[in-house]
Each structure stands twice: as structure tokens, then as C-alpha cells.
Design a protein around this motif. Structure first.
Motif, PDB file in Angstrom:
ATOM      1  N   ALA A 183       0.907  -1.321  -0.135  1.00  0.00           N
ATOM      2  CA  ALA A 183      -0.061   0.108  -0.018  1.00  0.00           C
ATOM      3  C   ALA A 183       0.831   1.236   0.019  1.00  0.00           C
ATOM      4  N   GLN A 184       2.029   1.178   0.614  1.00  0.00           N
ATOM      5  CA  GLN A 184       3.058   2.378   0.916  1.00  0.00           C
ATOM      6  C   GLN A 184       3.478   2.623  -0.625  1.00  0.00           C
ATOM      7  N   VAL A 185       3.805   1.680  -1.213  1.00  0.00           N
ATOM      8  CA  VAL A 185       4.644   1.645  -2.740  1.00  0.00           C
ATOM      9  C   VAL A 185       3.465   2.281  -3.680  1.00  0.00           C
ATOM     10  N   LEU A 186       2.242   1.743  -3.576  1.00  0.00           N
ATOM     11  CA  LEU A 186       1.095   2.203  -4.405  1.00  0.00           C
ATOM     12  C   LEU A 186       0.617   3.777  -3.953  1.00  0.00           C
ATOM     13  N   ASP A 187       0.853   4.013  -3.041  1.00  0.00           N
ATOM     14  CA  ASP A 187       0.417   5.339  -2.712  1.00  0.00           C
ATOM     15  C   ASP A 187       1.464   6.232  -3.366  1.00  0.00           C
ATOM     16  N   LEU A 188       2.632   5.843  -3.325  1.00  0.00           N
ATOM     17  CA  LEU A 188       3.768   6.606  -3.985  1.00  0.00           C
ATOM     18  C   LEU A 188       3.518   6.835  -5.332  1.00  0.00           C
ATOM     19  N   VAL A 189       3.280   5.581  -6.197  1.00  0.00           N
ATOM     20  CA  VAL A 189       2.959   5.425  -7.508  1.00  0.00           C
ATOM     21  C   VAL A 189       1.729   6.490  -7.672  1.00  0.00           C
ATOM     22  N   GLU A 190       0.892   6.683  -7.122  1.00  0.00           N
ATOM     23  CA  GLU A 190      -0.295   7.642  -7.179  1.00  0.00           C
ATOM     24  C   GLU A 190       0.430   9.208  -7.404  1.00  0.00           C
ATOM     25  N   ARG A 191       1.506   9.337  -6.237  1.00  0.00           N
ATOM     26  CA  ARG A 191       1.780  10.598  -5.966  1.00  0.00           C
ATOM     27  C   ARG A 191       2.770  10.857  -7.340  1.00  0.00           C
ATOM     28  N   LEU A 192       3.303  10.160  -7.996  1.00  0.00           N
ATOM     29  CA  LEU A 192       4.252  10.348  -9.152  1.00  0.00           C
ATOM     30  C   LEU A 192       3.073  10.592 -10.175  1.00  0.00           C
ATOM     31  N   ARG A 193       2.044  10.019 -10.153  1.00  0.00           N
ATOM     32  CA  ARG A 193       1.058  10.321 -11.292  1.00  0.00           C
ATOM     33  C   ARG A 193       0.679  11.994 -11.100  1.00  0.00           C
ATOM     34  N   GLU A 194       0.410  12.273  -9.704  1.00  0.00           N
ATOM     35  CA  GLU A 194      -0.176  13.680  -9.465  1.00  0.00           C
ATOM     36  C   GLU A 194       0.944  14.523  -9.603  1.00  0.00           C
ATOM     37  N   ARG A 195       2.137  14.102  -9.790  1.00  0.00           N
ATOM     38  CA  ARG A 195       3.196  15.250 -10.307  1.00  0.00           C
ATOM     39  C   ARG A 195       3.342  15.316 -11.803  1.00  0.00           C
ATOM     40  N   GLY A 196       2.724  14.465 -12.601  1.00  0.00           N
ATOM     41  CA  GLY A 196       2.815  14.611 -13.781  1.00  0.00           C
ATOM     42  C   GLY A 196       3.550  13.729 -14.538  1.00  0.00           C
ATOM     43  N   LEU A 197       4.351  12.992 -13.855  1.00  0.00           N
ATOM     44  CA  LEU A 197       5.220  11.936 -14.396  1.00  0.00           C
ATOM     45  C   LEU A 197       4.288  10.859 -15.137  1.00  0.00           C
ATOM     46  N   GLY A 198       5.086  10.311 -16.381  1.00  0.00           N
ATOM     47  CA  GLY A 198       4.547   9.073 -17.091  1.00  0.00           C
ATOM     48  C   GLY A 198       5.175   7.663 -16.133  1.00  0.00           C
ATOM     49  N   VAL A 199       4.368   6.695 -15.851  1.00  0.00           N
ATOM     50  CA  VAL A 199       4.868   5.785 -14.889  1.00  0.00           C
ATOM     51  C   VAL A 199       4.547   4.261 -15.817  1.00  0.00           C
ATOM     52  N   ILE A 200       5.664   3.511 -15.781  1.00  0.00           N
ATOM     53  CA  ILE A 200       5.648   2.224 -16.639  1.00  0.00           C
ATOM     54  C   ILE A 200       5.584   1.176 -15.347  1.00  0.00           C
ATOM     55  N   LEU A 201       4.697   0.553 -15.151  1.00  0.00           N
ATOM     56  CA  LEU A 201       4.413  -0.388 -13.768  1.00  0.00           C
ATOM     57  C   LEU A 201       4.605  -1.930 -14.479  1.00  0.00           C
ATOM     58  N   ILE A 202       5.706  -2.565 -14.136  1.00  0.00           N
ATOM     59  CA  ILE A 202       5.563  -3.941 -14.575  1.00  0.00           C
ATOM     60  C   ILE A 202       5.130  -4.767 -13.319  1.00  0.00           C
ATOM     61  N   SER A 203       4.206  -5.540 -13.160  1.00  0.00           N
ATOM     62  CA  SER A 203       3.619  -6.260 -12.306  1.00  0.00           C
ATOM     63  C   SER A 203       2.920  -7.579 -12.873  1.00  0.00           C
ATOM     64  N   HIS A 204       2.963  -8.527 -12.026  1.00  0.00           N
ATOM     65  CA  HIS A 204       2.053  -9.653 -12.040  1.00  0.00           C
ATOM     66  C   HIS A 204       1.134  -9.681 -11.024  1.00  0.00           C
ATOM     67  N   ASN A 205       0.862  -8.738 -10.213  1.00  0.00           N
ATOM     68  CA  ASN A 205      -0.373  -8.513  -9.341  1.00  0.00           C
ATOM     69  C   ASN A 205      -1.408  -7.883  -9.973  1.00  0.00           C
ATOM     70  N   MET A 206      -2.473  -8.396 -10.203  1.00  0.00           N
ATOM     71  CA  MET A 206      -3.757  -7.751 -10.603  1.00  0.00           C
ATOM     72  C   MET A 206      -4.404  -6.839  -9.774  1.00  0.00           C
ATOM     73  N   ALA A 207      -4.322  -7.052  -8.663  1.00  0.00           N
ATOM     74  CA  ALA A 207      -5.020  -6.215  -7.613  1.00  0.00           C
ATOM     75  C   ALA A 207      -4.256  -4.691  -7.620  1.00  0.00           C
ATOM     76  N   ASP A 208      -2.828  -4.970  -7.631  1.00  0.00           N
ATOM     77  CA  ASP A 208      -1.856  -3.504  -7.690  1.00  0.00           C
ATOM     78  C   ASP A 208      -2.520  -2.907  -9.169  1.00  0.00           C
ATOM     79  N   VAL A 209      -2.427  -3.709 -10.244  1.00  0.00           N
ATOM     80  CA  VAL A 209      -2.656  -2.858 -11.404  1.00  0.00           C
ATOM     81  C   VAL A 209      -3.919  -2.392 -11.561  1.00  0.00           C
TER      82      VAL A 209
END
Length: 262
Positions: A183-209
């Protein structure tokens, strides 16, 4: 509301990559926009890692084009990617356990004043960066070895932001983490988006996706197998694209609906 810009910051057009006789990627397209999280999913061996390494400059592409803000660019080595504004956080994190958080954040990019490393400036900048990302760490002066898995992951992501990139690639950032740390990491991913960054997230976890991605790009056997808007796509549809299963519960239901309507 986060506005995703129309034009992609980073785009791959018909990208292919071979290793000897092995065709790892074939004619792959991918677009990343500012303020957008694109999840890259696929089975083991689908080409996700190869794709990331081509964008990061580890494996230059054989065919196709990489575009940065609409113009073709060549990424032949990691420095090329970094100079454009692409930062990659690999699974192994490459953090130095015996060094503190500040030293890890600025490793290889130390701030200097009069030729001497400026510890005060680095500590101040480290605190500011972690604060703006809402990263909670007991102290920026504790060794990395004493942090939890989730804290180590967010420090590695924060380190990638020191160079102020516009696109960040995260390779399985929650793979070894528990629920709270994830949850801590996913919160950070959301903040990267809020800062206007483009994010490529590689994941096996569909819940995270489902939790953080705007778009899911599926690779299958080194080829594109669909790009799906997360909000309008079912879990089953994404799994079907990953496995290549054309006959599954989803398609059978669609077939029955179509037959009933005709």
C-alpha cells in the motif's frame, strides 16, 4: 482530477529485439503520457524485462523507433535514457545497505560545494524530496539495512527522482512486499502520477494493477496483445489477453449474448 496530455512523452513504434536466434520482441508499440500509469503485464518470457531494458538503454533496439515528445531518439546506453528523462527502478534496487538514506539517494550524484561533498545540502534536499512524496522514514541518516522492504522500495523510487525524470519505470515494485508495504508503494505511484510523471509499472499482481494503473498493456510472446483502459476492462479480459486464451468464460459469455441477440 489529473489531466493526461494527449501526446505521448514516450512512444515505442514497431520495436523489435533479437538475441541471436531468439526473437524477444516483435513489432511492439507502447505509449506513455504525462500523468499516466501504464501497467505492463504478461506471462514470464512475454518480453516485459526486455522491453524495459530497451527503453532504459541496456539493450538497444534492432528495429522500430523510440520517440520522445514526438521526435525519434536513439537510446543506445543507460546514459541516453537518463539524459532524456527516463529513470528505471529495477527489482534488485541496487541500494547500498551500509550507507544511510541520504548517501543512497545521491549515490553518484553527490552535491558539492567548493569541491567538497555538501552533506548539509544533500540532507536538506533528501528531507524535502521525501516530504513532498509523503515518504515516512525514521531518519534520513539511518542505514538502508535497517529499513523495511517497503521503505527500501520507496527510497529506491525516490532516488530515481533526484534527476527529475519525466518517465519512471518500476519493475515489479511490490513483488516481495506484504499488504501494508505494498500500500505504501502504491500510494507513492499515485503521487508520481499527481506530479505529472509518466509511469510504466511492470507487475504480476492484478490487484496492484487495478488499484493504480490507468491503462494495461499486455505482452504475449514478445508481441502486443491488447491495450485496455483499466476502469472499463474486467480482470478476466486481461487474463485472457495474457494467456492468449480465446475460449474462456468471458468469450463464451459474449458469444451467448451475441447469439441471444441475433
Amino acid at each position: 482530477m489529473i489531466h493526461v496530455s494527449a501526446a505521448p512523452v514516450l512512444a515505442l513504434r514497431g520495436v523489435s529485439k533479437r538475441f541471436g536466434a531468439v526473437q524477444a520482441l516483435t513489432d511492439v508499440d507502447l505509449e506513455i503520457r504525462a500523468g499516466e500509469v501504464v501497467a505492463l503485464v504478461g506471462d514470464n518470457g512475454a518480453g516485459k524485462s526486455t522491453l524495459v531494458k530497451t527503453v532504459a538503454g541496456v539493450h538497444p533496439i534492432d528495429d522500430g523507433t523510440v520517440e520522445w515528445k514526438g521526435r525519434p531518439v536513439e537510446i543506445n546506453r543507460p546514459h541516453d535514457a537518463q539524459d532524456l528523462g527516463i529513470a528505471t527502478v529495477y527489482q534488485d534496487l541496487a541500494l547500498c545497505d551500509n550507507l544511510d538514506v541520504v548517501a543512497n539517494l545521491f549515490l553518484g550524484r553527490e552535491l558539492r560545494r567548493g569541491g567538497v561533498i555538501d552533506e548539509v545540502a544533500m540532507e536538506k534536499r533528501a528531507k524535502e524530496l521525501l516530504d513532498t512524496l509523503s515518504i515516512r522514514i525514521p531518519s534520513v541518516r539511518i542505514p538502508i539495512a535497517s529499513l523495511s522492504g517497503g521503505q527500501r522500495q520507496v527510497v529506491a523510487i525516490a532516488r530515481a527522482l533526484i534527476g527529475e525524470p519525466e518517465v519512471v519505470i518500476l519493475d515489479e515494485p511490490t513483488a516481495a512486499l506484504g499488504v501494508e508495504q505494498t500500500a505504501q508503494v502504491l500510494d507513492l505511484v499515485e503521487r508520481l502520477r499527481e506530479r505529472g510523471l509518466g509511469v510504466i509499472l511492470i507487475s504480476h499482481n492484478m490487484a496492484d494493477v487495478k488499484a493504480v494503473a490507468d491503462t494495461v498493456a499486455v505482452l504475449r510472446l514478445g508481441r502486443n496483445n491488447g491495450v485496455f483502459p483499466v476502469k472499463e476492462t474486467s480482470h478476466e479480459e486481461i487474463i485472457a489477453a495474457i494467456t492468449g486464451a480465446t475460449d474462456n468464460a468471458v468469450t463464451r459469455r459474449q458469444q451467448r449474448t451475441a447469439e441471444a441477440a441475433s
